[in-house]
Enzyme design. Structure first.
Site, PDB file in Angstrom:
ATOM      1  N   ARG A 105      83.562  32.690  48.443  1.00 53.37           N
ATOM      2  CA  ARG A 105      83.188  33.895  47.824  1.00 53.37           C
ATOM      3  C   ARG A 105      81.595  34.161  47.963  1.00 53.37           C
ATOM      4  NH1 ARG A 105      87.109  36.191  48.376  1.00 53.37           N
ATOM      5  NH2 ARG A 105      87.621  34.197  49.589  1.00 53.37           N
TER       6      ARG A 105
ATOM      7  N   LYS B 203      89.796  41.630  56.262  1.00 56.60           N
ATOM      8  CA  LYS B 203      91.364  42.022  56.091  1.00 56.60           C
ATOM      9  C   LYS B 203      91.337  43.061  54.986  1.00 56.60           C
ATOM     10  CE  LYS B 203      92.143  37.705  54.604  1.00 56.60           C
ATOM     11  NZ  LYS B 203      90.946  37.207  54.801  1.00 56.60           N
ATOM     12  N   THR B 204      90.789  42.949  54.051  1.00 59.31           N
ATOM     13  CA  THR B 204      90.871  44.109  52.980  1.00 59.31           C
ATOM     14  C   THR B 204      90.263  45.415  53.635  1.00 59.31           C
ATOM     15  OG1 THR B 204      90.957  42.690  51.380  1.00 59.31           O
ATOM     16  CG2 THR B 204      90.701  45.018  50.527  1.00 59.31           C
TER      17      THR B 204
ATOM     18  N   GLN C 292      94.375  30.647  51.586  1.00 58.97           N
ATOM     19  CA  GLN C 292      93.887  31.287  50.178  1.00 58.97           C
ATOM     20  C   GLN C 292      95.258  31.355  49.480  1.00 58.97           C
ATOM     21  OE1 GLN C 292      90.735  33.847  50.060  1.00 58.97           O
ATOM     22  NE2 GLN C 292      90.884  34.123  52.282  1.00 58.97           N
TER      23      GLN C 292
ATOM     24  N   ASP D  83      98.225  43.444  50.698  1.00 65.03           N
ATOM     25  CA  ASP D  83      97.117  42.518  50.826  1.00 65.03           C
ATOM     26  C   ASP D  83      97.568  41.327  50.101  1.00 65.03           C
ATOM     27  OD1 ASP D  83      94.697  41.737  51.331  1.00 65.03           O
ATOM     28  OD2 ASP D  83      93.533  43.103  50.074  1.00 65.03           O
ATOM     29  N   GLU D  84      96.789  40.114  50.430  1.00 64.57           N
ATOM     30  CA  GLU D  84      96.936  38.478  49.724  1.00 64.57           C
ATOM     31  C   GLU D  84      98.275  38.416  49.883  1.00 64.57           C
ATOM     32  OE1 GLU D  84      94.430  37.389  48.704  1.00 64.57           O
ATOM     33  OE2 GLU D  84      93.013  38.601  48.268  1.00 64.57           O
TER      34      GLU D  84
HETATM   35  P1  ATP Z   1      88.996  37.838  51.520  1.00 61.85           P
HETATM   36  O1  ATP Z   1      89.600  36.720  52.297  1.00 61.85           O
HETATM   37  O2  ATP Z   1      87.964  36.864  50.804  1.00 61.85           O
HETATM   38  O3  ATP Z   1      90.047  38.576  50.758  1.00 61.85           O
HETATM   39  P2  ATP Z   1      88.618  39.762  53.350  1.00 61.85           P
HETATM   40  O4  ATP Z   1      89.066  39.214  54.739  1.00 61.85           O
HETATM   41  O5  ATP Z   1      89.496  40.802  52.800  1.00 61.85           O
HETATM   42  O6  ATP Z   1      88.232  38.773  52.529  1.00 61.85           O
HETATM   43  P3  ATP Z   1      86.711  41.941  53.026  1.00 61.85           P
HETATM   44  O7  ATP Z   1      86.568  41.852  51.743  1.00 61.85           O
HETATM   45  O8  ATP Z   1      87.647  43.059  53.679  1.00 61.85           O
HETATM   46  O9  ATP Z   1      87.136  40.446  53.984  1.00 61.85           O
HETATM   47  O10 ATP Z   1      85.250  42.016  53.957  1.00 61.85           O
HETATM   48  C1  ATP Z   1      84.291  41.142  53.523  1.00 61.85           C
HETATM   49  C2  ATP Z   1      82.952  41.376  53.641  1.00 61.85           C
HETATM   50  O11 ATP Z   1      82.425  41.913  54.924  1.00 61.85           O
HETATM   51  C3  ATP Z   1      82.962  42.756  52.855  1.00 61.85           C
HETATM   52  O12 ATP Z   1      81.640  42.960  52.212  1.00 61.85           O
HETATM   53  C4  ATP Z   1      83.068  44.001  53.813  1.00 61.85           C
HETATM   54  O13 ATP Z   1      82.522  45.115  53.511  1.00 61.85           O
HETATM   55  C5  ATP Z   1      82.386  43.318  55.057  1.00 61.85           C
HETATM   56  N1  ATP Z   1      82.714  43.836  56.500  1.00 61.85           N
HETATM   57  C6  ATP Z   1      84.211  43.429  57.020  1.00 61.85           C
HETATM   58  N2  ATP Z   1      84.219  44.222  58.290  1.00 61.85           N
HETATM   59  C7  ATP Z   1      83.044  44.623  58.424  1.00 61.85           C
HETATM   60  C8  ATP Z   1      82.373  45.276  59.599  1.00 61.85           C
HETATM   61  N3  ATP Z   1      83.300  45.449  60.741  1.00 61.85           N
HETATM   62  N4  ATP Z   1      80.994  45.618  59.615  1.00 61.85           N
HETATM   63  C9  ATP Z   1      80.445  45.602  58.397  1.00 61.85           C
HETATM   64  N5  ATP Z   1      81.012  44.738  57.533  1.00 61.85           N
HETATM   65  C10 ATP Z   1      82.256  44.225  57.497  1.00 61.85           C
HETATM   66 MG    MG Z   2      90.409  40.668  50.935  1.00 55.21          MG
END
Ligand code: ATP
Ligand code: MG
Length: 727
Positions: free
Chosen positions: A604, A35-36, A252, A221-222
């Protein structure tokens, strides 16, 4: 400009979410699904591909750490172009707007921003002016009520209409004057930073329009943790262009207690019926076992949108649940595992995170890490001995040992509130200087300082008597007893209880933890005096400055861990009453929030996840065993294995075993006998070492039967037995 570098590193769902730039968009997806990553790529894409000027983009998140990370990622992706975008926390963005527009609301350009301590001092004056008694209504509680009202966007004049109880009536009187006084003095408190932009937009449609045009693309975000004011703020800004992209995970949402409204994300279509919703289902962060386990936790919640989350990553190790005798063993084993992992090579200190529900839990972990010479940092928090409430109590103790300790004197002369202001302290200081005596001695002669009003002189004298009393008791009592009595007398635990917020509850826990530390210190070290303890604490805080903060084990509360990731994660203290916290038992919504917190913690972890619980957590307020957290029972068996490290197996306290539903409350009355439980080894000065066979009664009246290896079975009154508990 070619944007292929942006798209290559995204999967197709993520790409679609990036490409759908116009109109309201919700990206609702589970943890670690990128997402981020989508949000940051979207900003870069808007700039690169759509040619949007960076200053038309506003990206918001919650914590400073998250905001800094977001900014770094955007700068990298946009090759610096994102520098002119507004990227920050809600508070920082709002402050920036108010610096420009504050005058329209009647503030000067250089308004001050009050932090919590400033606010406290300020509200006391207001209450005094209104004759609202501090004794009857705690200033901090009033402040919390006002803060709650502001975050729910309830204006001072509106509060009256919702007031029902005496406390609320008091607040309804204080709130309007507090607000007027702040403004008169050109001050905003933290909540004003969020509320004032709304007032501005309400009153000045042209200014609103200006900002609507300025921020034609909004990203959040969040989003699941937005409160009422933050939601309205976004709604205002997105009112014209409607290019609002919010990113979040309802699973979350963990800031209900601060006014977050999970409904904001669950019901977004009410305000944005044309909202396009994207689901990201691939998790890139965690191994299969970790992800599946986390899913099996959160699916027990009712208030949620169901989601699919899968990973192509390897199976990985099963999650490990560690069962331990007590919190000491927990700390030692966590550190032991870290050491093993380090020895096996290929890991750095910074690969590890230890998470806990309450700050007070950090002390034992910190001790164990320090003993193992492993560097650590505490994210978003302060180390145990640097916390305000701990420093306050330590200042009292220091002053009883050292009457010349001016710093401690000043720290506590008006804590708890005694109506002794800075100017009185200055006069006292002059008197001390003129007579070459310590401040404390001067306090003892306060009657001679006639420039101070007689009412305040009386308070100063009482303070002097309090300190003198405990200074003279030092010979008679152990350090632990002395500290306990002092804390009782100044009543800080009572006042935390009255304030009755999550924060005050946790602060009380910290103070209890300190008392326990002192008791344990004297137990393991017969010659230990209060002075020796204080000296040790001073040393801890001094040598604690590790050079390399970036390569250190991270300790933090589960709340601070949101959005972050680590190769190895420990989620500790999975015990009924602690996690979930006992104060959430009666409220279904609170309990679901605790469960979400467990989900946040577990997700995490990238490679290894350890979950621990301890049968005994010696804390003031507990003398019986813990039951494992209900969350452990909810987890799917296929994804974890249990490592039972309990030496004294199958023991259940009388209360727990006779009532399977019984769950201990951590807020119960103080009791320092928590470590005395069946199965423990103890050492007695005369009888030597033995094992506890039975315990009867609690606290002061507790009796135990011990089988001493040499002297045979004895029955002892714990209070008089002078026992050392062995681990
Ligand atoms: P959270 O819910 O904990 O905030 P999130 O959904 O924001 O998580 P991110 O932090 O953006 O997720 O990504 C999680 C991990 O996966 C990071 O290390 C990110 O670099 C990796 N990642 C996300 N998308 C891809 C992709 N398409 N290819 C490779 N790695 C990815
Ligand atoms: Mg995130």
């Amino acid at each position: 400009m070619d944007s292929s570098h942006l798209m290559d590193s995204l999967n197709s769902a993520q790409r679609e979410a990036v490409l759908c730039t116009d109109g309201p968009v919700l990206i609702l997806a589970g943890a670690g699904s990128g997402k981020t990553r989508v949000l940051t790529h979207r900003v870069a894409y808007l700039i690169y591909q759509k040619g949007i000027k960076p200053w038309h983009i506003l990206a918001v998140t919650f914590t400073n750490k998250a905001a800094t990370e977001m900014k770094d990622r955007i700068l990298k992706l946009s090759r610096g172009a994102g520098k002119e975008s507004w990227i920050g926390t809600f508070h920082s963005i709002c402050a920036r707007i108010l610096r420009v527009e504050g005058e329209k609301l009647g503030y000067g350009k250089n308004f001050l921003i009050f932090d919590r301590d400033d606010q406290k001092r300020f509200i006391k004056n207001v209450m005094e002016d209104l004759n609202v008694s501090e004794k009857e209504f705690q200033p901090e509680a009033v402040l919390n009520a006002i803060s709650g009202a502001k975050n729910a966007f309830v204006r001072p004049d509106e509060y009256q209409t919702i007031a029902k109880a005496p406390f609320e009536y008091a607040v309804s009187r204080v709130y309007p004057l507090y607000q007027r006084m702040l403004k008169q003095n050109n001050i905003m408190d933290f909540d004003d930073l969020l509320v004032n932009p709304l007032l501005l937009f309400q009153e000045y449609p042209t200014i609103l329009e200006q900002y609507q045009n300025r921020f034609s693309y909004l990203l959040v975000d969040e989003f699941q943790d937005t409160n009422r004011t933050q939601y309205i703020f976004l709604k205002y800004l997105a009112g014209r262009n409607r290019n609002l992209c919010v990113v979040g995970d309802d699973d979350q949402s963990i800031y209900r207690w601060r006014g977050a409204e999970i409904e904001n994300i669950l019901n977004i279509e009410n305000d944005y019926p044309d909202c396009k919703i994207f689901h990201l289902e691939q998790n890139y962060r965690s191994t299969k076992n970790i992800l599946n386990l986390a899913n099996s936790i959160v699916k027990n919640n009712q208030l949620r949108r169901d989601k699919t989350l899968w990973t192509e990553r390897e199976e990985g190790d099963k999650v490990t649940v560690l069962e331990l005798d007590d919190a000491y063993a927990e700390a030692l084993n966590v550190v032991g595992i870290i050491k093993d992992e380090l020895m096996a090579g290929s890991r750095d200190f910074s690969d590890f995170a230890i998470l806990y529900r309450t700050n007070a839990q950090s002390r034992l972990l910190e001790d164990a890490l320090r003993q193992a010479a492993i560097p650590y940092v505490i994210v978003g928090g302060v180390k145990f001995y640097e916390r305000k409430e701990i420093k306050d109590v330590l200042a009292y103790l220091r002053l009883t040992c050292n009457p010349r300790d001016t710093v401690s004197f000043k720290r506590v002369i008006n804590f708890p509130l005694r109506g002794i202001g800075d100017s009185s302290v200055l006069k006292l200081e002059d008197f001390a200087d003129a007579n070459s005596i310590s401040l404390l001695e001067a306090a003892g002669r306060a009657d001679e300082v006639t420039t101070i009003s007689s009412r305040i002189r009386k308070s100063i004298l009482e303070f002097f008597q309090l300190i003198s009393k405990y200074a003279s008791l030092r010979e008679q009592f152990s350090a632990g007893e002395l500290a306990q009595a002092l804390v009782d007398e100044i009543g800080i635990l009572r006042s935390f209880k009255e304030i009755n917020t999550e924060e005050s509850f946790l602060r009380a826990e910290n103070v209890r933890e300190l008392l326990l530390a002192i008791v344990n210190y004297t137990k393991t070290n017969k010659a230990a005096t209060l002075d020796a303890f204080l000296e040790e604490v001073t040393l801890i805080t001094d040598i604690d400055n590790w050079d390399d903060k970036s390569n250190a084990v991270t300790l933090m509360t589960l709340h601070s861990a949101k959005g972050l990731e680590f190769p190895v994660v420990f989620v500790t203290g999975l015990e009924e009453g602690l996690f979930p916290l006992s104060r959430t038992f009666d409220n279904h919504a609170d309990l679901e929030e605790e469960r979400r917190l467990f989900y946040v913690g577990s997700t995490r972890a990238k490679e290894k996840l350890f979950i621990t619980w301890a049968a005994v957590r010696p804390r003031y307020g507990e003398s019986f065993n813990n039951l494992p957290s209900r969350f452990l029972k909810e987890m799917d068996q296929s994804f974890f294995e249990t490592r039972n490290l309990r030496r004294f197996n199958h023991y259940r306290s009388e209360r727990a075993s006779s009532n399977p539903d019984y769950s201990p409350s951590y807020a119960e009355i103080a009791d320092e006998y928590a470590e005395i439980v069946m199965g423990r080894e103890v050492k007695h000065e005369l009888f030597g070492i033995g094992k506890i066979l039975r315990t009867d009664g609690h606290g002061e009246n507790m009796k135990i039967t011990v089988r001493f290896y040499e002297a045979g079975e004895k029955r002892l009154v714990v209070k008089y037995a002078n026992l050392e508990v062995l681990y």
